[in-house]
Design an enzyme around this catalytic site. Structure first.
Site, mmCIF file in Angstrom:
data_model
loop_
_atom_site.group_PDB
_atom_site.id
_atom_site.type_symbol
_atom_site.label_atom_id
_atom_site.label_comp_id
_atom_site.label_asym_id
_atom_site.label_seq_id
_atom_site.Cartn_x
_atom_site.Cartn_y
_atom_site.Cartn_z
ATOM 1 N N PRO A 52 0.973 -1.174 -0.138
ATOM 2 C CA PRO A 52 0.163 -0.282 -0.196
ATOM 3 C C PRO A 52 0.613 1.373 0.171
ATOM 4 C CG PRO A 52 0.177 -1.154 2.105
ATOM 5 C CD PRO A 52 1.008 -1.806 1.248
ATOM 6 N N CYS A 53 1.772 1.810 -1.205
ATOM 7 C CA CYS A 53 2.196 3.206 -1.187
ATOM 8 C C CYS A 53 1.044 4.156 -1.311
ATOM 9 C CB CYS A 53 2.871 2.652 -2.503
ATOM 10 S SG CYS A 53 2.007 2.542 -3.842
ATOM 11 N N HIS A 54 0.166 4.243 -1.353
ATOM 12 C CA HIS A 54 -0.841 4.976 -0.973
ATOM 13 C C HIS A 54 -1.128 5.542 -0.231
ATOM 14 C CE1 HIS A 54 -3.511 0.876 -0.932
ATOM 15 N NE2 HIS A 54 -4.094 1.814 -0.071
#
Length: 179
Positions: free
Chosen positions: A135-137
């Protein structure tokens, strides 16, 4: 040999890549660095078990459930530094955000250093080859800026809203490199 398939999601067409056993990539159509970790041609093949498992995971995720990252065999391709950053990303809780600086502090501790460059962290986060699942968001600027998502700011917002993240202190920057 590398394989690919696609999945139509609420944030656009996703391309999935695997080696037959593990998921190597998940990119949103139009994403910066799309497919850049797979240096060979991929053969389109839909009926691979890891693709079925990933699509089931994505179905749960987009239905607002919280599937565990550990449900999937992930093997993103990248150097040791990037691998360590991506591992930190997997520890960010669903619906929460962390700053690039926070990740830099964690990496400095892991590397037994006084400090770590947030820019170096940003480069590794931006090159995450397994979007959404890793989850780089969930990574934001120190001031709450929604900057730095290779899939685009609108997609980042959509994903954070889907997760029920507190968006009250977050904002879209007026200018920046990742807009």
């Amino acid at each position: 040999m590398y394989y690919s398939t696609t999945y139509l999601s609420p944030v656009g067409l996703l391309t999935l890549a695997c080696d037959g056993e593990s998921l190597l990539g998940l990119w949103i159509a139009g994403q910066k660095y799309h497919g850049d970790t797979i240096l060979e041609a991929m053969v389109e093949k839909d009926n691979i078990p890891v693709f079925k498992a990933t699509k089931n995971w994505l179905e749960k995720y987009f239905a607002g459930k919280q599937p565990a990252i550990s449900e999937l065999p992930l093997a993103p391709i990248g150097g040791e530094f990037r691998q360590q950053i991506w591992n930190i990303l997997t520890e960010i809780p669903y619906g929460k955000v962390i700053t690039y600086g926070d990740i830099a502090k964690k990496m400095a501790v892991k590397m037994n250093k006084q400090s770590m460059s947030s820019q170096a962290v940003g480069g590794a986060v931006g090159h995450n080859p397994i979007s959404i699942i890793i989850p780089c968001h969930r990574v934001v600027g120190a001031n709450g800026s929604l900057t730095g998502y290779a899939g685009g700011i609108a997609t980042k917002i959509k994903l954070l809203e889907l997760e029920g993240a507190d968006m009250s202190s977050l904002f879209i920057p007026k200018k920046g490199t990742a807009l």
